[in-house]
Design an enzyme around this catalytic site. Structure first.
Site, PDB file in Angstrom:
ATOM      1  N   ASP A  78      -0.710  -8.074  -7.085  1.00 56.36           N
ATOM      2  CA  ASP A  78      -0.404  -6.940  -7.460  1.00 56.36           C
ATOM      3  C   ASP A  78      -1.352  -7.452  -9.088  1.00 56.36           C
ATOM      4  OD1 ASP A  78       0.167  -4.470  -7.943  1.00 56.36           O
ATOM      5  OD2 ASP A  78       1.182  -4.739  -6.379  1.00 56.36           O
ATOM      6  N   HIS A 114      -4.522  -2.158  -6.580  1.00 58.34           N
ATOM      7  CA  HIS A 114      -2.968  -3.386  -6.908  1.00 58.34           C
ATOM      8  C   HIS A 114      -3.961  -4.953  -7.554  1.00 58.34           C
ATOM      9  CE1 HIS A 114      -0.439  -0.989  -6.616  1.00 58.34           C
ATOM     10  NE2 HIS A 114      -0.284  -0.540  -5.272  1.00 58.34           N
ATOM     11  N   GLU A 124      -2.529   2.975  -2.280  1.00 56.02           N
ATOM     12  CA  GLU A 124      -2.191   3.638  -3.256  1.00 56.02           C
ATOM     13  C   GLU A 124      -3.818   2.940  -4.183  1.00 56.02           C
ATOM     14  OE1 GLU A 124       2.500   3.844  -4.743  1.00 56.02           O
ATOM     15  OE2 GLU A 124       1.399   2.192  -5.050  1.00 56.02           O
TER      16      GLU A 124
HETATM   17  C1  TNX Z   1       5.148   1.459  -3.743  1.00 57.32           C
HETATM   18  S1  TNX Z   1       5.271   0.876  -0.739  1.00 57.32           S
HETATM   19  C2  TNX Z   1       4.447   0.116  -4.400  1.00 57.32           C
HETATM   20  C3  TNX Z   1       5.042  -0.867  -4.597  1.00 57.32           C
HETATM   21  C4  TNX Z   1       5.704  -0.304  -5.742  1.00 57.32           C
HETATM   22  C5  TNX Z   1       6.469   0.614  -4.824  1.00 57.32           C
HETATM   23  C6  TNX Z   1       7.694   1.023  -5.935  1.00 57.32           C
HETATM   24  C7  TNX Z   1       3.689   0.314  -1.793  1.00 57.32           C
HETATM   25  C8  TNX Z   1       2.963   0.196  -0.989  1.00 57.32           C
HETATM   26  N1  TNX Z   1       3.895   0.008  -2.834  1.00 57.32           N
HETATM   27  O1  TNX Z   1       3.341  -0.766  -5.359  1.00 57.32           O
HETATM   28  O2  TNX Z   1       6.113  -1.483  -6.137  1.00 57.32           O
HETATM   29  O3  TNX Z   1       6.054   1.623  -4.775  1.00 57.32           O
HETATM   30  O4  TNX Z   1       8.977   1.294  -4.992  1.00 57.32           O
END
Ligand code: TNX
Length: 745
Positions: free
Chosen positions: A175, A250, A315
């Site tokens: 990450d 990430h 994301e």
């Molecule tokens: C979203 S779930 C994210 C993570 C974060 C999380 C916190 C996902 C695929 N991505 O990077 O840690 O929310 O709840």
């Protein structure tokens, strides 16, 4: 009482017991099943100091035999406990593992002891169990990037997963805040990418961008040997390890190590905490990005034999792609209309590469945007829509909707829980999870491989905190993924989970007792100016006892039967009893009545429409906002000062104002910088302007604090209150003031 979690398909109880002794033999004809017998032998070694032996031929009695029965379904088993012997029939490794784990659960909890328990009867009641799983993917994801967890902890977690018959460990290895897997071809990934500047003292989302030259001391990573050790260990517990190699976002840890992986090659450092939005992502234009990723995948497939390789996909904010010449050229060459399609190109290309290695790609549900790669499976996290959509298109799906599966949420009353990501996911809600959605067609339901829990670790810094977040919620998850829907229920699970607590205790697991914690809910009646307080915890029929008097002994607490009515300041103490012993955290809350209760509040500056509380009475209704700032009790002001006037409706003696504020710097909620209170008889002439300055402090954690302002006792009707906002959070989202309640004495 027999207490197995997850609940088996059927149990037929008989008479008597099989008793283990130092001569009990474990019989396995097939060499390949020998290694898993350690599930029992290591525990007897520790707790009884017996070295149980393995044999190929069964003796006349006193044995546990693994019998191959190809008629059993995958992972299913049949367990027959007789007085003379025990047999487990299964068709595969996992079936035998689960037979052995069931025996473990049937043994007294002392079998989990690390130290010798002498003169103990190690017996298992005579019975027959038929059992097998409802879903084939029963998973847990651990995020080891946001905080690092060593392989000893990972192995312990695998042991506990196996006890609960979970079979998939999703290892979130990469990450922004740390690259945790050694890649021999790119050593900087772990030399640099695995470490960050330590700002653990600050709230995750309020950490500064690190500067060049600052020492990066927080972190860690797994070598190839570590990974082989974990993968082997997992295999003996029937667990597949699915690595997650995040892309295209990430991955700031990778870009910090090799800036050429990004569009504009701007040097960055591994961030010490939260970054949002995530714009520093892999460049989708340059060929070299794909060469790099293919090299990484080459090493990954060597290390992980799993059928699935998780490639993240979540994301990504793709603004750089819009202006990057390489990405623009790629879009032109490939006839891609937008950056969503460019992400699809990216994922599809990696999917093809991974498929060429004989593996299947799985990714977060964002991989659906712009078109999903033909062979990809989807992990649905933003609700179940992604899973609906993907299964409609014929793709495999793992369900992990945030509302049921995100173990980074609070599991008890937020005021008494350690800082968490936010949201509320109590044990009973996990138990409501079902990966199959009613409206799915049978064809769609076929494609739902199962579900999993995700523990993101932004706020989880230690092993014991990680355990606290996982247990017992993981037990609820295991049951909904393993056991048939028919024949199981929350109330029945409640009884069995209490038995599991004893075992977790013996195992030294820091499990949470939040399910026992008393939750209050209260309403105010404006006519009588009284409140009604209800108490309950998660277990139906709990023996809650309470007292409204100071210093009352527990023995004299009154049994709670219905809502408690209060019309003057009262501290309610309450506890849950299990027989004549108390269990779980104690409840204590002061409901404070004061001179402003039910009086008029005039807003000279208006609260933000996102946090309106329950309107005009919010600040003077006795009920206080909790650390869950979405609880509907808070009023909040964004980038604005608070300015209100309270009208007591008649002249009264006043000498003190107490203002309740919340601080939670992650979401930019700060204490005010300054408070002003002034007093008037006529709402025209205000006297006694008292000012209180509050120094700014950067803190990790959340807090509700009462700020007290005292003055000479005097007659007054109007009280004007001004609270000055930050401006501490201006560079991010602005700063919030959250206030509740305004107490006047
Ligand atoms: C979203 S779930 C994210 C993570 C974060 C999380 C916190 C996902 C695929 N991505 O990077 O840690 O929310 O709840």
């Amino acid at each position: 009482m027999i207490s197995i979690i997850p609940k088996p398909t059927s149990i037929n109880e008989g008479q008597g017991y099989f008793e283990f002794d130092a001569h009990t033999v474990i019989v396995a004809k097939q060499e390949k099943f020998k290694s898993i017998t350690s599930i029992l032998t290591t525990r007897f070694q520790r707790a009884a100091r017996w070295t149980l032996t393995n044999a190929i031929e069964r003796p006349s009695d006193n044995y546990v035999e693994l019998v191959l029965d190809t008629a059993q379904a995958s992972e299913a088993y049949k367990l027959s406990v007789k007085k003379e012997n025990i047999t487990i029939e299964a068709s595969d490794l996992n079936g035998f593992i689960y037979g052995l784990e069931t025996i473990r659960m049937l043994l007294p909890v002392e079998i989990e002891s690390d130290t010798l328990i002498s003169k103990f009867k190690w017996s298992v009641p005579v019975m027959e169990i038929e059992d097998g799983p409802r879903f084939k993917w029963r998973g847990l994801m651990l995020d080891v990037s946001r905080h690092f967890f060593d392989i000893d902890y990972i192995k312990k977690t695998l042991d506990r997963m196996a006890l609960l018959k979970l079979n998939t460990f999703h290892w979130h290895l990469i990450d922004d805040q740390g690259w945790r897997i050694e890649i021999k071809k790119y050593p900087r990934l772990t030399e640099m990418g695995a470490f960050r500047v330590d700002q653990e003292d600050k709230h995750w989302n309020a950490r500064d961008v690190p500067h060049e030259g600052e020492k990066a001391t927080y972190g860690g990573y797994y070598t190839h040997d570590d990974i082989k050790e974990v993968v082997d260990y997992a295999k003996n517990l029937g667990i597949t390890v699915v690595p997650e190699i995040e892309m295209p976002a990430h991955v700031m840890s990778a870009i910090a190590s090799y800036p050429e992986l990004s569009c504009f090659e701007t040097p960055i450092m591994v961030p010490s905490g939260g970054v949002w939005p995530i714009t520093e992502i892999y460049c989708a234009g340059k060929e070299s990005t794909f060469t790099f990723l293919e090299d990484v995948i080459d090493e990954v497939v060597q290390l992980f034999p799993s059928h699935f390789i998780h490639i993240g996909g979540d994301e990504a904010t793709k603004t750089n792609w819009e202006s990057c010449p390489h990405c623009k050229k790629r879009m032109l060459d490939e006839g891609l209309k937008n950056v969503d399609q460019l992400q699809s190109y990216f994922i599809e290309r990696m999917e093809k590469y991974i498929a060429s290695k004989g593996r299947e790609v799985i990714g977060w549900d964002e991989i659906l945007e712009g078109g999903i790669a033909p062979g990809a499976a989807v992990m649905s996290w933003r609700g179940v829509e992604g899973g609906m959509d993907a299964s409609e298109q014929g793709h495999n799906v793992v369900m992990t909707p945030g509302n049921f599966c995100y173990f980074d949420k609070y599991q008890g009353p937020q005021n008494s829980e350690p800082l968490a990501f936010g949201g509320y996911l109590p044990l009973s809600k996990v138990y409501e999870f079902d990966p199959i959605i009613e409206v799915m067609t049978p064809e769609q339901a076929e494609l739902i491989l199962g579900g999993q829990a995700n523990l993101w670790s932004e706020y989880v810094t230690t092993n014991s905190h990680s355990e606290y977040m996982l247990y017992p919620r993981l037990a609820a998850l295991s049951e909904v993924l393993w056991s048939k829907k028919k024949g199981r229920s929350w109330n029945d699970f409640s009884i069995r989970v209490k038995a599991l607590f004893g075992r977790l205790e013996q195992m030294g697991v820091n499990y949470s007792q939040s399910a026992y914690a008393i939750r209050d809910s209260a309403t105010m009646d404006l006519d009588s100016l009284s409140i009604s307080v209800s108490l309950k915890n998660e277990f139906e029929g709990s023996d809650i006892r309470f007292s409204t008097q100071k210093g009352m002994k527990l023995e004299s607490f009154e049994k709670y039967r219905s809502a408690i009515n209060l019309s003057e300041s009262t501290t309610v103490n309450a506890v849950v009893f299990n027989g004549e012993q108390t269990i779980g955290p104690k409840f204590q809350k002061k409901y404070e009545f004061h001179k402003a209760v039910g009086k008029a509040v005039k807003y000279n500056t208006m609260y933000n429409q996102s946090y309106t509380g329950i309107g005009e009475t919010t600040l003077v209704n006795v009920l206080r906002g909790s650390k869950d700032f979405h609880d509907g009790q808070w009023q909040a002001w964004l980038n604005d000062d608070i300015d209100i006037t309270i009208d007591l409706l008649e002249l009264q003696d006043v000498e003190k104002v107490v203002l309740g504020f919340l601080q939670n710097q992650g979401p930019s909620i700060y204490f005010p910088r300054e408070l002003q209170v002034s007093i008037s008889k006529d709402n025209v002439n205000f006297s006694e302007r008292i000012v209180k300055y509050i120094p700014y402090e950067s803190v990790n954690g959340d807090e509700i604090r009462n700020f007290e302002i005292k003055f000479q006792k005097q007659k007054a009707r109007y009280i004007r209150i001004i609270a000055k906002n930050g401006p501490y959070g201006v560079n991010k989202n602005g700063s919030w003031l959250f206030m509740d309640e305004v107490l006047v004495e």
